[in-house]
Write a protein that holds these residues in place. Structure first.
Motif, short mmCIF file in Angstrom:
data_model
loop_
_atom_site.label_atom_id
_atom_site.label_comp_id
_atom_site.label_asym_id
_atom_site.label_seq_id
_atom_site.Cartn_x
_atom_site.Cartn_y
_atom_site.Cartn_z
N ASN A 179 36.04 -12.17 3.39
CA ASN A 179 34.97 -13.04 2.89
C ASN A 179 34.15 -13.64 4.04
O ASN A 179 34.01 -14.87 4.16
CB ASN A 179 35.55 -14.16 2.02
N PRO A 180 33.58 -12.79 4.90
CA PRO A 180 32.86 -13.27 6.09
C PRO A 180 31.46 -13.77 5.76
O PRO A 180 30.94 -13.51 4.67
CB PRO A 180 32.78 -12.02 6.96
N GLN A 181 30.85 -14.45 6.72
CA GLN A 181 29.47 -14.89 6.55
C GLN A 181 28.49 -13.71 6.66
O GLN A 181 27.41 -13.74 6.08
CB GLN A 181 29.13 -15.93 7.64
N LYS A 182 28.93 -12.69 7.38
CA LYS A 182 28.02 -11.56 7.62
C LYS A 182 28.81 -10.26 7.67
O LYS A 182 29.93 -10.23 8.17
CB LYS A 182 27.27 -11.78 8.94
N VAL A 183 28.21 -9.18 7.15
CA VAL A 183 28.80 -7.84 7.22
C VAL A 183 27.81 -6.92 7.93
O VAL A 183 26.64 -6.83 7.54
CB VAL A 183 29.12 -7.28 5.81
N VAL A 184 28.28 -6.24 8.98
CA VAL A 184 27.39 -5.39 9.77
C VAL A 184 27.93 -3.96 9.80
O VAL A 184 29.00 -3.70 10.37
CB VAL A 184 27.25 -5.91 11.22
N PRO A 185 27.22 -3.01 9.20
CA PRO A 185 27.70 -1.62 9.18
C PRO A 185 27.39 -0.89 10.49
O PRO A 185 26.59 -1.37 11.31
CB PRO A 185 26.89 -1.00 8.04
N ALA A 186 28.03 0.25 10.67
CA ALA A 186 27.68 1.14 11.79
C ALA A 186 26.32 1.77 11.48
O ALA A 186 25.89 1.83 10.32
CB ALA A 186 28.75 2.21 11.95
N THR A 187 25.66 2.26 12.50
CA THR A 187 24.36 2.89 12.31
C THR A 187 24.31 4.22 13.07
O THR A 187 25.09 4.47 13.98
CB THR A 187 23.20 2.00 12.83
N VAL A 188 23.38 5.07 12.66
CA VAL A 188 23.12 6.31 13.38
C VAL A 188 21.60 6.47 13.48
O VAL A 188 20.86 6.06 12.59
CB VAL A 188 23.77 7.52 12.66
N GLU A 189 21.16 7.04 14.60
CA GLU A 189 19.73 7.20 14.84
C GLU A 189 19.28 8.61 14.44
O GLU A 189 19.88 9.60 14.86
CB GLU A 189 19.43 6.96 16.33
N ILE A 190 18.25 8.68 13.61
CA ILE A 190 17.72 9.96 13.13
C ILE A 190 16.28 10.11 13.61
O ILE A 190 15.48 9.18 13.50
CB ILE A 190 17.75 10.04 11.59
N VAL A 191 15.96 11.29 14.13
CA VAL A 191 14.61 11.55 14.63
C VAL A 191 13.99 12.67 13.81
O VAL A 191 14.56 13.76 13.69
CB VAL A 191 14.63 11.96 16.12
N ASP A 192 12.84 12.41 13.23
CA ASP A 192 12.10 13.42 12.45
C ASP A 192 11.13 14.12 13.39
O ASP A 192 10.15 13.53 13.85
CB ASP A 192 11.36 12.74 11.29
N ILE A 193 11.42 15.37 13.70
CA ILE A 193 10.60 16.13 14.66
C ILE A 193 9.66 17.04 13.91
O ILE A 193 10.04 17.68 12.92
CB ILE A 193 11.52 16.93 15.61
N ALA A 194 8.43 17.13 14.38
CA ALA A 194 7.39 17.88 13.68
C ALA A 194 7.81 19.32 13.42
O ALA A 194 8.60 19.91 14.16
CB ALA A 194 6.12 17.87 14.51
N GLY A 195 7.27 19.92 12.35
CA GLY A 195 7.60 21.28 11.97
C GLY A 195 7.25 22.31 13.03
O GLY A 195 6.12 22.35 13.51
N LEU A 196 8.21 23.12 13.39
CA LEU A 196 7.97 24.20 14.34
C LEU A 196 7.38 25.40 13.61
O LEU A 196 7.58 25.56 12.40
CB LEU A 196 9.29 24.61 15.00
N VAL A 197 6.69 26.26 14.34
CA VAL A 197 6.17 27.49 13.78
C VAL A 197 6.49 28.64 14.73
O VAL A 197 6.89 28.42 15.87
CB VAL A 197 4.63 27.43 13.56
N LYS A 198 6.31 29.86 14.24
CA LYS A 198 6.51 31.03 15.09
C LYS A 198 5.57 30.94 16.29
O LYS A 198 4.38 30.65 16.14
CB LYS A 198 6.23 32.29 14.28
N GLY A 199 6.11 31.14 17.48
CA GLY A 199 5.30 31.04 18.69
C GLY A 199 5.35 29.68 19.34
O GLY A 199 4.65 29.42 20.32
N ALA A 200 6.19 28.78 18.83
CA ALA A 200 6.28 27.42 19.38
C ALA A 200 6.65 27.45 20.85
O ALA A 200 6.17 26.65 21.65
CB ALA A 200 7.29 26.60 18.59
N SER A 201 7.54 28.38 21.24
CA SER A 201 7.98 28.46 22.63
C SER A 201 6.84 28.86 23.57
O SER A 201 6.90 28.64 24.78
CB SER A 201 9.12 29.47 22.77
N LYS A 202 5.78 29.43 23.00
CA LYS A 202 4.59 29.78 23.79
C LYS A 202 3.49 28.75 23.63
O LYS A 202 2.36 28.95 24.06
CB LYS A 202 4.09 31.17 23.38
N GLY A 203 3.82 27.64 22.95
CA GLY A 203 2.84 26.57 22.80
C GLY A 203 2.12 26.55 21.48
O GLY A 203 1.28 25.68 21.24
N GLU A 204 2.45 27.48 20.56
CA GLU A 204 1.78 27.48 19.25
C GLU A 204 2.13 26.20 18.49
O GLU A 204 3.26 25.75 18.48
CB GLU A 204 2.23 28.70 18.43
#
Length: 365
Positions: free
Chosen positions: A59-84
């Motif tokens: 019965n604490p004054q505060k409850v703090v959960p664990a967290t995880v960091e998520i990164v939304d990276i832009a959609g890749l396309v064919k040729g991305a390694s060449k800069g597409e």
């Protein structure tokens, strides 16, 4: 802990919709490629039923959960390694993450365009794989060039390193990801400094329609068959449903909604837990009247290392740790009762923290 998962995939597979469900941050979601350019970063709570049980007891004054960091990276396309499609920028964002969540479109919907013109999650996966492998191959080639001069003048470590790099090069050229290479862990260290993208642990997330959320579909079966030798987890989630759940503020409404779909748990919850496992993380707890808190550590950490997550001074001045196992604490219902029956142990610097440990640190600065 500073560890993060990157969500990757082709455009229009549901990455940003899922990210919006995972995080309070609202990534832009739209029906055209390159909607997401800069990576969106969100901190999301890790669902953990144990925290709720501990909170009811303390019965604490505060409850703090664990967290995880998520990164939304832009959609890749064919040729991305060449800069597409601004590919090099996106690939650099992936390199900065610690693990990868690869979202694959596993649903038909003629109103949502597919950048390749048809639905085939295995082909989509291979497009991303190839782009990441090409980028890794560039990194390996550059390192080979760097150390080949040292090898020529007789540097034994450089010669051995070249041999191991040649194995990586051959593996990548064969269209295989670095995470599947078979080498002693010591020999894999040769690529530590170049942070190969395809060496990162990966989770495949099949984004399906509502009717396929319980049992999957032919596209999910294709993915499972394709990745069966990768030792990678495959999750099935319906991003559209998760977006609807996220709009429901009342817990009971969410529960009823899930029951109507035949689901025990929201897909987002399963994804967060899977991301936690993917990053090789575990949890210990501190329990008191002021606060019940879940602390995130990397599996295998010692007691002083775990203490440093609270404050670096805790590790520097570590004396000992008082440890109770979660099941014991729940059974005896208090620290005092655990101590009375010998279920509170005193551990030193060599103690390796287990998931679910309830800990109190003694230190002196």
């Amino acid at each position: 802990m500073g560890l993060k998962c990157g969500i990757v995939g082709l455009p229009n597979v549901g990455k940003s919709t899922l990210f919006n469900c995972l995080s309070n941050a609202k990534a832009q979601a739209a029906n055209f490629p390159f909607c997401t350019i800069e990576p969106n970063i969100g901190i999301t709570n890790v669902p953990d039923e144990r925290l709720d049980v501990l909170a009811k007891l303390a019965n604490p004054q505060k409850v703090v959960p664990a967290t995880v960091e998520i990164v939304d990276i832009a959609g890749l396309v064919k040729g991305a390694s060449k800069g597409e499609g601004l590919g090099n920028l996106f690939l650099s964002h992936i390199r900065e993450t610690d693990a990868i969540i690869h979202v694959l479109r596993c649903f038909d919907n003629e109103n949502i365009i597919h950048v390749e013109g048809s639905i085939n999650p295995v082909r989509d996966k291979e497009i991303i794989d190839i782009e990441l492998q090409i980028k890794d191959l560039e990194s390996v080639d550059k390192k080979i060039q760097r150390i080949s001069k040292m090898a020529k003048v007789g540097d034994k470590d450089a010669r051995k390193g070249l041999g191991n790099l040649a194995i990586y090069k051959q593996h990548l050229e064969a269209g295989k990801s670095a995470r599947s290479i078979v080498l002693p862990e010591e020999d894999k260290k040769i690529v530590d400094d170049i942070h190969l993208i395809t060496a990162k642990p990966i989770l495949y997330l099949c984004n399906v329609d509502e009717k396929s959320v319980s049992n999957g579909n032919k596209y999910v079966d294709m993915v499972r068959e394709n990745v069966k030798n990768e030792k990678a987890e495959v999750l099935v989630v319906a991003a559209a449903i998760e977006a609807e759940i996220a709009e429901l503020e009342n817990y009971e409404d969410r529960k009823v909604f899930l029951e109507e779909l035949g689901l025990k748990e929201a897909g987002v919850n399963k994804l967060i837990k899977a991301a936690y496992r993917l990053l090789n993380l575990s949890t210990y707890f501190t329990v008191g009247e002021k606060e019940v808190r879940a602390w995130t550590i990397v599996k295998g950490m010692s007691a002083p290392q775990a203490a440093s997550v609270i404050h670096t001074d805790f590790e520097k001045g570590f004396i000992k740790a008082e440890v109770m196992k979660y099941n014991d604490f729940i059974f005896y219902k208090s620290e005092f009762a655990c101590k009375e029956v010998g279920k509170l142990s005193i551990e030193g610097k060599e103690y390796i923290v287990s998931d679910g440990d309830i800990m109190h640190f003694r230190f002196n600065v």
